[in-house]
Design a protein around this motif. Structure first.
Motif, PDB file in Angstrom:
ATOM      1  N   PRO A  71      45.972  77.984  15.218  1.00 46.67           N
ATOM      2  CA  PRO A  71      44.837  78.769  15.704  1.00 46.67           C
ATOM      3  C   PRO A  71      44.930  80.181  15.099  1.00 46.67           C
ATOM      4  N   ASN A  72      43.826  80.804  14.813  1.00 47.62           N
ATOM      5  CA  ASN A  72      43.813  82.103  14.133  1.00 47.62           C
ATOM      6  C   ASN A  72      44.571  81.988  12.795  1.00 47.62           C
ATOM      7  N   PRO A  73      44.071  81.202  11.864  1.00 50.63           N
ATOM      8  CA  PRO A  73      44.834  80.893  10.650  1.00 50.63           C
ATOM      9  C   PRO A  73      45.206  82.139   9.847  1.00 50.63           C
ATOM     10  N   THR A  74      46.400  82.061   9.271  1.00 47.74           N
ATOM     11  CA  THR A  74      46.927  83.218   8.534  1.00 47.74           C
ATOM     12  C   THR A  74      46.655  83.075   7.041  1.00 47.74           C
ATOM     13  N   ILE A  75      46.729  84.187   6.366  1.00 52.93           N
ATOM     14  CA  ILE A  75      46.506  84.204   4.916  1.00 52.93           C
ATOM     15  C   ILE A  75      47.612  83.397   4.210  1.00 52.93           C
ATOM     16  N   GLU A  76      48.823  83.429   4.780  1.00 50.15           N
ATOM     17  CA  GLU A  76      49.919  82.648   4.167  1.00 50.15           C
ATOM     18  C   GLU A  76      49.606  81.152   4.247  1.00 50.15           C
ATOM     19  N   ARG A  77      49.061  80.728   5.379  1.00 55.06           N
ATOM     20  CA  ARG A  77      48.742  79.299   5.537  1.00 55.06           C
ATOM     21  C   ARG A  77      47.592  78.903   4.591  1.00 55.06           C
ATOM     22  N   VAL A  78      46.670  79.845   4.390  1.00 54.39           N
ATOM     23  CA  VAL A  78      45.578  79.576   3.443  1.00 54.39           C
ATOM     24  C   VAL A  78      46.162  79.359   2.047  1.00 54.39           C
ATOM     25  N   MET A  79      47.114  80.204   1.646  1.00 54.46           N
ATOM     26  CA  MET A  79      47.700  80.065   0.309  1.00 54.46           C
ATOM     27  C   MET A  79      48.475  78.756   0.174  1.00 54.46           C
ATOM     28  N   GLU A  80      49.105  78.340   1.265  1.00 56.45           N
ATOM     29  CA  GLU A  80      49.798  77.046   1.257  1.00 56.45           C
ATOM     30  C   GLU A  80      48.774  75.928   1.006  1.00 56.45           C
ATOM     31  N   GLY A  81      47.647  76.017   1.688  1.00 64.15           N
ATOM     32  CA  GLY A  81      46.586  75.014   1.521  1.00 64.15           C
ATOM     33  C   GLY A  81      46.014  75.028   0.119  1.00 64.15           C
ATOM     34  N   VAL A  82      45.908  76.212  -0.455  1.00 65.08           N
ATOM     35  CA  VAL A  82      45.395  76.329  -1.823  1.00 65.08           C
ATOM     36  C   VAL A  82      46.328  75.577  -2.770  1.00 65.08           C
ATOM     37  N   GLY A  83      47.634  75.766  -2.558  1.00 70.19           N
ATOM     38  CA  GLY A  83      48.625  75.071  -3.389  1.00 70.19           C
ATOM     39  C   GLY A  83      48.478  73.557  -3.269  1.00 70.19           C
ATOM     40  N   ARG A  84      48.306  73.101  -2.049  1.00 69.41           N
ATOM     41  CA  ARG A  84      48.174  71.659  -1.809  1.00 69.41           C
ATOM     42  C   ARG A  84      46.895  71.108  -2.435  1.00 69.41           C
ATOM     43  N   ALA A  85      45.817  71.848  -2.299  1.00 66.51           N
ATOM     44  CA  ALA A  85      44.530  71.397  -2.851  1.00 66.51           C
ATOM     45  C   ALA A  85      44.584  71.348  -4.372  1.00 66.51           C
ATOM     46  N   ARG A  86      45.291  72.339  -4.955  1.00 74.30           N
ATOM     47  CA  ARG A  86      45.423  72.356  -6.424  1.00 74.30           C
ATOM     48  C   ARG A  86      46.267  71.169  -6.886  1.00 74.30           C
ATOM     49  N   MET A  87      47.394  71.003  -6.221  1.00 81.87           N
ATOM     50  CA  MET A  87      48.318  69.940  -6.603  1.00 81.87           C
ATOM     51  C   MET A  87      47.653  68.565  -6.484  1.00 81.87           C
ATOM     52  N   GLY A  88      46.899  68.365  -5.403  1.00 83.37           N
ATOM     53  CA  GLY A  88      46.278  67.048  -5.172  1.00 83.37           C
ATOM     54  C   GLY A  88      44.912  66.917  -5.830  1.00 83.37           C
ATOM     55  N   LYS A  89      44.480  67.982  -6.538  1.00 81.69           N
ATOM     56  CA  LYS A  89      43.159  67.994  -7.193  1.00 81.69           C
ATOM     57  C   LYS A  89      42.051  67.585  -6.204  1.00 81.69           C
ATOM     58  N   ALA A  90      42.007  68.297  -5.093  1.00 77.28           N
ATOM     59  CA  ALA A  90      41.072  67.944  -4.013  1.00 77.28           C
ATOM     60  C   ALA A  90      39.619  68.026  -4.478  1.00 77.28           C
ATOM     61  N   ASP A  91      38.873  66.976  -4.162  1.00 73.21           N
ATOM     62  CA  ASP A  91      37.439  66.950  -4.452  1.00 73.21           C
ATOM     63  C   ASP A  91      36.635  67.357  -3.218  1.00 73.21           C
ATOM     64  N   LEU A  92      37.262  67.236  -2.059  1.00 71.75           N
ATOM     65  CA  LEU A  92      36.601  67.571  -0.795  1.00 71.75           C
ATOM     66  C   LEU A  92      37.687  68.000   0.181  1.00 71.75           C
ATOM     67  N   ILE A  93      37.381  69.028   0.985  1.00 66.58           N
ATOM     68  CA  ILE A  93      38.292  69.371   2.081  1.00 66.58           C
ATOM     69  C   ILE A  93      37.600  68.923   3.361  1.00 66.58           C
ATOM     70  N   LEU A  94      38.237  68.017   4.093  1.00 68.38           N
ATOM     71  CA  LEU A  94      37.669  67.547   5.352  1.00 68.38           C
ATOM     72  C   LEU A  94      38.438  68.222   6.487  1.00 68.38           C
ATOM     73  N   ALA A  95      37.760  69.158   7.142  1.00 70.05           N
ATOM     74  CA  ALA A  95      38.386  69.910   8.239  1.00 70.05           C
ATOM     75  C   ALA A  95      38.134  69.158   9.534  1.00 70.05           C
ATOM     76  N   VAL A  96      39.186  68.757  10.214  1.00 73.88           N
ATOM     77  CA  VAL A  96      39.043  68.042  11.488  1.00 73.88           C
ATOM     78  C   VAL A  96      39.689  68.920  12.556  1.00 73.88           C
ATOM     79  N   GLY A  97      38.869  69.618  13.322  1.00 68.74           N
ATOM     80  CA  GLY A  97      39.422  70.517  14.318  1.00 68.74           C
ATOM     81  C   GLY A  97      38.396  71.507  14.808  1.00 68.74           C
ATOM     82  N   GLY A  98      38.884  72.663  15.277  1.00 65.77           N
ATOM     83  CA  GLY A  98      38.000  73.704  15.778  1.00 65.77           C
ATOM     84  C   GLY A  98      37.668  74.724  14.710  1.00 65.77           C
ATOM     85  N   GLY A  99      37.257  75.888  15.175  1.00 65.47           N
ATOM     86  CA  GLY A  99      36.870  76.957  14.254  1.00 65.47           C
ATOM     87  C   GLY A  99      38.000  77.351  13.326  1.00 65.47           C
TER      88      GLY A  99
END
Ligand code: NZQ
Ligand code: ZN
Length: 388
Positions: A71-99
């Protein structure tokens, strides 16, 4: 209504108990690699994760696992996600959760192909996106923020003690959002009522500004009446589908750009609440409820006419024989009583804030200029002090 504006909302919504099935219509539009982003585990406990995974597999997708968004996502967690999306060559991010998960997904979306420091670019300099984005879809499980149908992304930087939202353009809005009110049944009561107040605050932030006769204000009053009515029912019986579905729909319309059209908006309750959030990491809706009454009582003298209209049209205050000011204050009293009855947090101390944080919170509060009074540092200090 005096303002000029353009209106476009590109998010496609699927609403109702069978809404999730519509992933089968959306998923084929995107490539094979789907980053499945979710929070701390509620979706695994209530079975939503399993249903989503089954649909992803049935549609032949590779899943890039991305759980644990806080909850209240941090910039560090965003950068972690960026790394994962790059590595997995994400075509879509499916967010399952709240705001939080939706906001996080948007922040990752605009950062995967960005070479710059994204905190500085988007959240300090508020620059537009000038790279390709990774599209975001959303399965909503918590009601309140409106993130499912807007371009907002609020990110926390604990090191700098800042919690800042960027409102991205239409291209960053979720491409689609799945809204099944039953998915919110497992929300803890604290989160349900925090979400209810977040909705109310969104509407009021856009309502308490301007002096012209504006259709948006009439829509806002209708949304507020529906919200109060359904919140009272849901507070008694959280499993009342009709009430929970009304709350879900109201939340979406409260912050999907519609009621801001053709008018100025305030947003100071949110700026104060975000400063509190940067220091306490408290639940967003509760940071708003804790500062609301001191803030509205502080600015009421500058917008008395609108506060009196609010008292009459939303809270049913009888204005006969009373001054405009008395009517306006009576409206706030009724609102305060309703907030307390609902169980909202009404002071900062209960959120873990301490007086030694005051100077920092004052500094962290961004000042907006669309409301009835443009606050200065002294005003902010007075409102925050009165909120302890
Ligand atoms: O992380 P999990 O385990 O999933 O638990 C979450 C989280 O702890 C839980 N939850 C969510 N759905 C659930 C559930 N628990 C049981 N059953 C379910 N169905 O609820 C907790 C809170 O979730 P979160 O996503 O943090 O709440 P919310 O939707 O209120 O989002 C808050 C964030 O959105 C930002 C806030 O600042 C905050 O960071 N906002 C975003 C806005 C926007 N995009 O326009 C505007 C808002 O004003 C707000 O600032
Ligand atoms: Zn909010």
């Amino acid at each position: 209504m005096n303002g000029n504006f353009t209106y476009c909302n590109p998010t496609k919504l699927y609403f109702g108990v069978d809404a999730l099935e519509n992933l089968c219509l959306e998923l084929p539009k995107y490539g094979k690699n789907v980053m499945l982003s979710y929070g701390g585990g509620s979706v695994k406990r209530n079975g939503i994760y399993e249903k989503v995974v089954a649909l992803l597999k049935a549609n032949g997708k590779n899943i890039i696992e991305d759980g644990g968004v806080m909850p209240n996502p941090t910039i560090e967690r965003v950068m972690e996600g960026v790394g994962r999306a790059r590595m997995g060559k994400a075509d879509l991010i499916l967010a399952v959760g709240g705001g939080s998960v939706c906001d996080y997904a948007k922040a990752v979306s605009v950062s995967v192909n960005c070479e710059e420091d994204i905190w500085e670019k988007y959240f300090i300099r508020f620059e537009d996106v000038d790279c390709a984005i990774v599209p975001v879809g959303c399965v909503l499980t918590m009601v309140g923020t409106g993130s499912e149908m807007n371009g907002g992304s609020v990110i926390t930087n604990h090191r700098e003690k800042l919690k800042i939202g960027h409102v991205f353009g239409e291209n960053v809005f979720p491409k689609f959002a799945v809204l099944n009110p039953e998915f919110t049944f497992t929300l803890p009561r604290y989160q349900m009522i925090a979400g209810i107040y977040d909705i109310m605050s969104h509407i009021l932030e856009q309502y308490f500004s301007g002096t012209d006769d504006n259709t948006s204000d009439y829509i806002a009053e209708g949304l507020l009446r529906s919200l109060i009515h359904s919140a009272d029912i849901a507070a008694e019986d959280p499993l009342d589908y009709e009430a929970r579905s009304n709350l879900m729909w109201t939340a979406t319309w409260a912050l999907n750009t519609l009621i801001a059209k053709g008018k100025t908006t305030d947003w100071m309750v949110h700026m104060l609440g975000q400063a509190v959030g940067a220091f306490t990491d408290a639940t967003h809706g509760m940071t708003l409820s804790a500062v609301t009454m001191p803030y509205y009582r502080y600015i009421l003298p500058y917008g008395t006419k609108k506060f009196a209209r609010y008292a009459v049209n939303v809270w049913g205050v009888n204005e006969a024989g009373k001054s405009e000011t008395a009517v306006a204050y009576e409206g706030l009293e009724r609102m305060e009583a309703w907030m307390k009855k609902l169980g909202l947090v009404m002071d900062l101390t209960s959120l873990g804030a301490t007086k030694d944080m005051l100077d920092g919170m004052v500094k962290s509060t961004l000042i907006m200029d669309g409301g009835y009074k443009v606050m200065n540092e002294k005003d902010i200090r007075a409102v925050l002090s009165a909120s302890f």
